[in-house]
Design a protein around this motif. Structure first.
Motif, PDB file in Angstrom:
ATOM      1  N   GLN A 117      46.646  31.643  39.358  1.00  0.00           N
ATOM      2  CA  GLN A 117      46.091  32.575  40.335  1.00  0.00           C
ATOM      3  C   GLN A 117      46.181  34.010  39.798  1.00  0.00           C
ATOM      4  OE1 GLN A 117      49.375  32.734  43.293  1.00  0.00           O
ATOM      5  NE2 GLN A 117      48.003  34.049  44.391  1.00  0.00           N
ATOM      6  N   THR A 118      45.483  34.910  40.434  1.00  0.00           N
ATOM      7  CA  THR A 118      45.490  36.295  39.974  1.00  0.00           C
ATOM      8  C   THR A 118      46.904  36.883  40.064  1.00  0.00           C
ATOM      9  OG1 THR A 118      44.445  38.431  40.223  1.00  0.00           O
ATOM     10  CG2 THR A 118      44.814  37.223  42.241  1.00  0.00           C
ATOM     11  N   ALA A 119      47.209  37.736  39.120  1.00  0.00           N
ATOM     12  CA  ALA A 119      48.497  38.449  39.049  1.00  0.00           C
ATOM     13  C   ALA A 119      49.692  37.525  38.827  1.00  0.00           C
ATOM     14  CB  ALA A 119      48.724  39.281  40.303  1.00  0.00           C
ATOM     15  N   SER A 120      49.419  36.342  38.297  1.00  0.00           N
ATOM     16  CA  SER A 120      50.557  35.446  38.057  1.00  0.00           C
ATOM     17  C   SER A 120      51.080  35.599  36.632  1.00  0.00           C
ATOM     18  CB  SER A 120      50.139  34.003  38.319  1.00  0.00           C
ATOM     19  OG  SER A 120      48.997  33.688  37.569  1.00  0.00           O
ATOM     20  N   GLY A 121      50.481  36.492  35.814  1.00  0.00           N
ATOM     21  CA  GLY A 121      51.033  36.795  34.487  1.00  0.00           C
ATOM     22  C   GLY A 121      50.330  36.090  33.342  1.00  0.00           C
ATOM     23  N   LYS A 122      49.033  35.784  33.497  1.00  0.00           N
ATOM     24  CA  LYS A 122      48.315  35.094  32.416  1.00  0.00           C
ATOM     25  C   LYS A 122      48.156  36.019  31.210  1.00  0.00           C
ATOM     26  CE  LYS A 122      44.790  34.194  35.051  1.00  0.00           C
ATOM     27  NZ  LYS A 122      45.354  34.693  36.295  1.00  0.00           N
ATOM     28  N   THR A 123      47.648  37.240  31.482  1.00  0.00           N
ATOM     29  CA  THR A 123      47.426  38.192  30.392  1.00  0.00           C
ATOM     30  C   THR A 123      48.762  38.539  29.746  1.00  0.00           C
ATOM     31  OG1 THR A 123      45.650  39.045  31.740  1.00  0.00           O
ATOM     32  CG2 THR A 123      46.261  40.357  29.851  1.00  0.00           C
TER      33      THR A 123
ATOM     34  N   ASN B   6      46.421  42.872  41.932  1.00  0.00           N
ATOM     35  CA  ASN B   6      46.717  43.276  40.552  1.00  0.00           C
ATOM     36  C   ASN B   6      45.937  44.549  40.213  1.00  0.00           C
ATOM     37  OD1 ASN B   6      47.418  43.424  37.912  1.00  0.00           O
ATOM     38  ND2 ASN B   6      46.590  41.433  37.332  1.00  0.00           N
TER      39      ASN B   6
ATOM     40  N   ASP C 262      45.568  45.921  37.232  1.00  0.00           N
ATOM     41  CA  ASP C 262      44.741  45.739  36.026  1.00  0.00           C
ATOM     42  C   ASP C 262      44.290  44.293  35.929  1.00  0.00           C
ATOM     43  OD1 ASP C 262      45.143  48.397  35.141  1.00  0.00           O
ATOM     44  OD2 ASP C 262      47.162  47.828  34.558  1.00  0.00           O
ATOM     45  N   SER C 263      43.572  43.865  36.912  1.00  0.00           N
ATOM     46  CA  SER C 263      43.179  42.457  36.942  1.00  0.00           C
ATOM     47  C   SER C 263      42.049  42.208  35.947  1.00  0.00           C
ATOM     48  CB  SER C 263      42.730  42.111  38.352  1.00  0.00           C
ATOM     49  OG  SER C 263      42.310  40.789  38.396  1.00  0.00           O
ATOM     50  N   SER C 264      42.151  41.103  35.191  1.00  0.00           N
ATOM     51  CA  SER C 264      41.070  40.748  34.263  1.00  0.00           C
ATOM     52  C   SER C 264      39.949  40.152  35.091  1.00  0.00           C
ATOM     53  CB  SER C 264      41.556  39.707  33.265  1.00  0.00           C
ATOM     54  OG  SER C 264      42.836  39.992  32.831  1.00  0.00           O
TER      55      SER C 264
ATOM     56  N   ALA D 263      40.312  34.513  33.798  1.00  0.00           N
ATOM     57  CA  ALA D 263      40.413  35.431  34.944  1.00  0.00           C
ATOM     58  C   ALA D 263      41.127  34.668  36.057  1.00  0.00           C
ATOM     59  CB  ALA D 263      39.024  35.834  35.381  1.00  0.00           C
ATOM     60  N   GLY D 264      41.793  35.411  36.938  1.00  0.00           N
ATOM     61  CA  GLY D 264      42.624  34.749  37.950  1.00  0.00           C
ATOM     62  C   GLY D 264      41.819  34.192  39.112  1.00  0.00           C
TER      63      GLY D 264
HETATM   64  N1  LIG Z   1      57.011  37.800  32.831  1.00  0.00           N
HETATM   65  C1  LIG Z   1      56.698  39.024  33.184  1.00  0.00           C
HETATM   66  N2  LIG Z   1      57.553  40.032  32.987  1.00  0.00           N
HETATM   67  C2  LIG Z   1      57.243  41.288  33.352  1.00  0.00           C
HETATM   68  N3  LIG Z   1      56.080  41.641  33.918  1.00  0.00           N
HETATM   69  C3  LIG Z   1      55.191  40.669  34.136  1.00  0.00           C
HETATM   70  C4  LIG Z   1      55.450  39.311  33.790  1.00  0.00           C
HETATM   71  N4  LIG Z   1      54.381  38.578  34.149  1.00  0.00           N
HETATM   72  C5  LIG Z   1      53.490  39.433  34.691  1.00  0.00           C
HETATM   73  N5  LIG Z   1      53.980  40.679  34.689  1.00  0.00           N
HETATM   74  C6  LIG Z   1      53.302  41.868  35.223  1.00  0.00           C
HETATM   75  O1  LIG Z   1      52.578  41.479  36.377  1.00  0.00           O
HETATM   76  C7  LIG Z   1      51.338  42.147  36.436  1.00  0.00           C
HETATM   77  C8  LIG Z   1      50.209  41.142  36.540  1.00  0.00           C
HETATM   78  O2  LIG Z   1      50.219  40.332  35.389  1.00  0.00           O
HETATM   79  P1  LIG Z   1      48.906  39.944  34.603  1.00  0.00           P
HETATM   80  O3  LIG Z   1      47.915  41.047  34.571  1.00  0.00           O
HETATM   81  O4  LIG Z   1      49.319  39.367  33.319  1.00  0.00           O
HETATM   82  O5  LIG Z   1      48.376  38.813  35.602  1.00  0.00           O
HETATM   83  P2  LIG Z   1      47.062  37.939  35.449  1.00  0.00           P
HETATM   84  O6  LIG Z   1      47.423  36.570  35.890  1.00  0.00           O
HETATM   85  O7  LIG Z   1      46.477  38.095  34.113  1.00  0.00           O
HETATM   86  O8  LIG Z   1      46.160  38.569  36.558  1.00  0.00           O
HETATM   87  P3  LIG Z   1      44.543  38.551  36.649  1.00  0.00           P
HETATM   88  O9  LIG Z   1      44.161  37.126  36.751  1.00  0.00           O
HETATM   89  O10 LIG Z   1      44.263  39.293  37.909  1.00  0.00           O
HETATM   90  O11 LIG Z   1      44.072  39.205  35.435  1.00  0.00           O
HETATM   91  C9  LIG Z   1      51.226  43.000  35.178  1.00  0.00           C
HETATM   92  O12 LIG Z   1      51.564  44.322  35.509  1.00  0.00           O
HETATM   93  C10 LIG Z   1      52.272  42.408  34.243  1.00  0.00           C
HETATM   94  O13 LIG Z   1      52.819  43.410  33.399  1.00  0.00           O
END
Ligand SMILES: Nc1ncnc2c1ncn2[C@@H]1O[C@H](COP(=O)(O)OP(=O)(O)OP(=O)(O)O)[C@@H](O)[C@H]1O
Length: 682
Positions: free
Chosen positions: A13-19, A127, A129-131, A167-168
């Motif tokens: 899901q979005t903002a779960s830390g994929k990027t 998020n 900076d969401s991708s 993308a999330g």
């Molecule tokens: N393990 C972690 N430790 C520290 N910060 C984290 C961690 N995982 C995610 N974050 C932080 O959480 C925020 C969201 O993470 P990220 O952008 O990677 O999510 P995403 O799943 O790629 O979201 P989207 O799908 O919307 O792009 C970012 O600011 C990132 O720095």
């Protein structure tokens, strides 16, 4: 690096830390994500490989935004859309996608940063900076190494690594997206659901059609999903409870994807390997340089001629000096002749003639040498021109070779030198190691002897080892079986133990219940005994006991029926209850029937005990006021009385006589009971 294709996929899901998982923090190596770690691994491997191995590393970076493919490494920043194509031998590819060759970790990391800057990101509720797009960073490593058959041929393997940041996924209702964000969100969810459908179809063994063509993402990942690629899917979930549903859905997809079985295989000597083209081009250029060897010889000759020219020029200078000396000497001789005219005339004359002849000779010689030198100079100029032409050609060839060699990365021993330098270096090395060769030969012979001995010893050791290994295998199998049995029995014992515990627990509960019921029964028993002892005479108790009997089946005391205990009486005839009169609701005696027939009104003999009484009409106790003055006064008193009633208690005394008028008492004193018949309470 061995020629397999690989894919690493971050899903969630979005903002779960994929990027974050894929890229991490670039400023701190400990926090690097999968992509930088993969780069480091690739270049470490290249550094540690054999010097005979050559590598060509190429990268491409694309994103799928709103179902359109964009090149993230293209210098054209207008976001040109690219097309997906398919070839039977290479599969699906993106037409005109930029593919750049890199030589180091720094190069590849720089390209990742460049691509990241071009990627579509935006702020959402969840998020900052969401991708907003799916990105695929592809690293292709082509390896050329000596064929294992040892026939000196080169053998090419091509491995491709796809690093995918999806993308999330986000529920539209939860995201609160509108306008452009809404459109993006719909496309993202659509492509992700296409991915989920592909996963489901691959897991479902009965599916005849896999819907790869439903989205660009699934088409590009076709090989990674159910193809010949080693694929790793990372499921990212958020720890917060409001992400519960999304987390469960992500885990469900990950669980399904786990069941997909790919068939990875090494890509050997593929037709589209660029490294082979590069190598053949290098060979061609080397051959060209080799062919230009005569020119190099000419150039060397020219260099030596130049040196000769220098020498000749020096000689000419010497001659000139000599001539000058001779001229000076001549002048001195003339002066001497003038001074010593007399004495030395004959001698001087001879000397003068000699000198004149010598001068003429040197003049001739000088001219001869000068013409010869001029001729040589012209020749040299001509050769110089040829030399500079040859030099230019050679520089051109060498620069071409350098460019190609720069693209090819070699193992540790290559050092990145150009061919000429390497040849020079090698010839020097050969010269320096030449004298050591003989010593080495002797040493080698000794070594070979030792190796033969060692090989024999090794064969013996291997044989011994084999038998030991077989024995070990046998014992390991036995041990495994025993272990499995032991584990099985352990489990059985554990389940039996828990069963026993449960039974003990149930038994204890039952026992406590029984004890409690025994106690309460005892209490009831004592109470009943007490009641019987204290309140029922013993003879009555005996009588009752006679009438009671214990029923074993139902385990209760029951009264014997009159029928059953009257059997013991003398006549043994059961007493019959008289039947009631026919047509009557209750038994009626003969006497009553008689009176009824006479039409008696006595309720005693009637069917129902209903008293029939005369109606009593009440007597009038009021009278009308005929005098209008009395009436007015009475009315005013009633009004006053009602008013007072609103405020509190008021009693109204009323005389039943027509005169005097009713007395109203405003004080709330209760009337005496004797006067109640005469005073009505309002
Ligand atoms: N393990 C972690 N430790 C520290 N910060 C984290 C961690 N995982 C995610 N974050 C932080 O959480 C925020 C969201 O993470 P990220 O952008 O990677 O999510 P995403 O799943 O790629 O979201 P989207 O799908 O919307 O792009 C970012 O600011 C990132 O720095």
């Amino acid at each position: 690096m061995c020629g397999y294709n690989g894919t690493v996929l971050a899903y969630g899901q979005t903002a779960s830390g994929k990027t974050y998982t894929m890229e991490g923090c670039d400023y701190c190596p400990d926090l690097w994500g999968i992509i930088p770690n993969a780069f480091e691994h690739i270049f470490n491997h290249i550094r540690q490989s054999q010097s005979s191995d050559s590598f060509l590393v190429r990268v491409s970076y694309l994103e799928i935004y709103n179902e359109e493919i964009h090149d993230l490494l293209s210098p054209d920043t207008n976001g040109r859309k690219l097309e997906l194509k398919e070839r039977p031998e290479t599969g699906v590819y993106v037409k005109n996608l930029t593919s750049l060759s890199v030589n180091s970790f720094a190069d590849i990391n720089h390209l990742l940063m460049v691509g990241k800057r071009n990627r579509a990101v935006g702020a959402t509720i969840m998020n900052q900076d969401s991708s907003r797009s799916h990105s695929i960073f592809t690293v292709t490593v082509e390896t050329s190494s000596l064929a294992p058959q040892g026939n000196g041929k080169m053998h090419v393997r091509v491995g491709k690594l796809n690093l995918v940041d999806l993308a999330g996924s986000e529920r539209l209702a939860k995201s609160g997206a509108t306008g452009e964000r809404f459109k993006e969100m719909t496309k993202i969810n659509w492509s992700l659901s296409a991915l989920a459908n592909v996963i489901s179809a691959l897991v479902d063994g009965k599916a005849t059609h896999i819907p790869y063509r439903d989205s660009k993402l699934t088409r590009l990942l076709q090989d990674s999903l159910g193809g010949n690629t080693c694929t790793v899917m990372i499921a990212n979930i958020g720890p917060a409870d409001y992400n519960y549903e999304e987390s469960v859905s992500t885990l469900r997809y990950a669980h399904r994807a786990k069941s997909i079985r790919n068939k990875p295989q090494v890509n050997e000597d593929p037709k589209d390997a660029i490294i082979s083209e590069f190598q053949s081009e290098i060979q061609r250029l080397k051959a060209q340089i080799q062919a230009s060897q005569p020119e190099i010889d000419v150039m060397r000759r020219l260099e030596s001629l130049e040196q000769e020219k220098l020498m000749v020029t020096e000689q000419l200078q010497q001659y000139k000096e000599k001539v000058l000396e001779a001229t000076t000497n001549q002048r001195m001789s003339e002066q001497a002749i003038a001074c010593l005219k007399a004495d030395l005339e004959g001698k001087a004359q001879i000397q003068l003639e000699c000198l004149k002849a010598e001068k003429e000779r040197s003049e001739e010689e000088k001219e001869k040498i000068i013409t010869q030198l001029l001729k040589q100079l012209r020749e040299m100029e001509h050769q110089n021109q040829e030399l500079s032409r040859g030099k230019e050609d050679r520089a051109l060839l060498e620069s071409k070779l350098k460019v190609l060699e720069e693209k090819l990365i070699r193992g540790t021993n290559s050092g990145g030198k150009n061919v000429t330098e390497q040849v020079k270096q090698r010839s020097q090395d050969l010269a320096s190691f030449g004298h050591a060769f003989e010593e080495q030969k002797l040493f080698n012979e000794e070594c070979q002897q030792k190796m033969i001995e060692m090989e024999e010893a090794q064969i013996m050791a291997e044989e011994k080892c084999n038998t030991m290994e077989e024995e070990l295998d046998l014992k390991t199998r036995k041990l495994r079986k025993l272990m499995a049995r032991y584990q099985q029995s352990k489990l059985e014992i554990a389940s039996l133990k828990s069963e026993i515990q449960d039974t003990i627990h149930e038994f204890q509960q039952e026992r406590a219940d029984l004890l409690w019921s025994i106690k309460s029964l005892e209490q009831q028993h004592q109470l009943k005994n007490l009641v019987i002892e204290r309140f029922i005479p013993p003879e009555e108790v005996a009588k009752i006991m006679q009438k009671m009997r214990w029923d074993d089946d139902s385990e209760v005391w029951i009264f014997r029926s009159s029928h059953s205990y009257s059997r013991n009486s003398t006549d043994n005839v059961p007493i019959q209850r008289p039947a009631s009169a026919v047509g009557r609701s209750r038994p009626t005696c003969q006497k009553a029937l008689q009176f009824l027939a006479q039409g008696t009104t006595n309720p005693r003999y009637l069917d129902e005990n209903v008293l029939k009484l005369e109606l009593e009409s009440p007597e009038r106790v009021t009278f009308d006021y005929c005098d209008p003055i009395d009436r007015i006064r009475a009315e005013s008193q009633i009004h006053q009385c009602l008013k007072d009633l609103d405020n509190g208690n008021a009693y109204f005394s009323y005389d039943s006589r027509p005169s005097p008028l009713p007395q109203y008492r405003s004080s709330p004193s209760r009337p005496k009971s004797a006067h109640v018949s005469q005073h009505a309470r309002i």
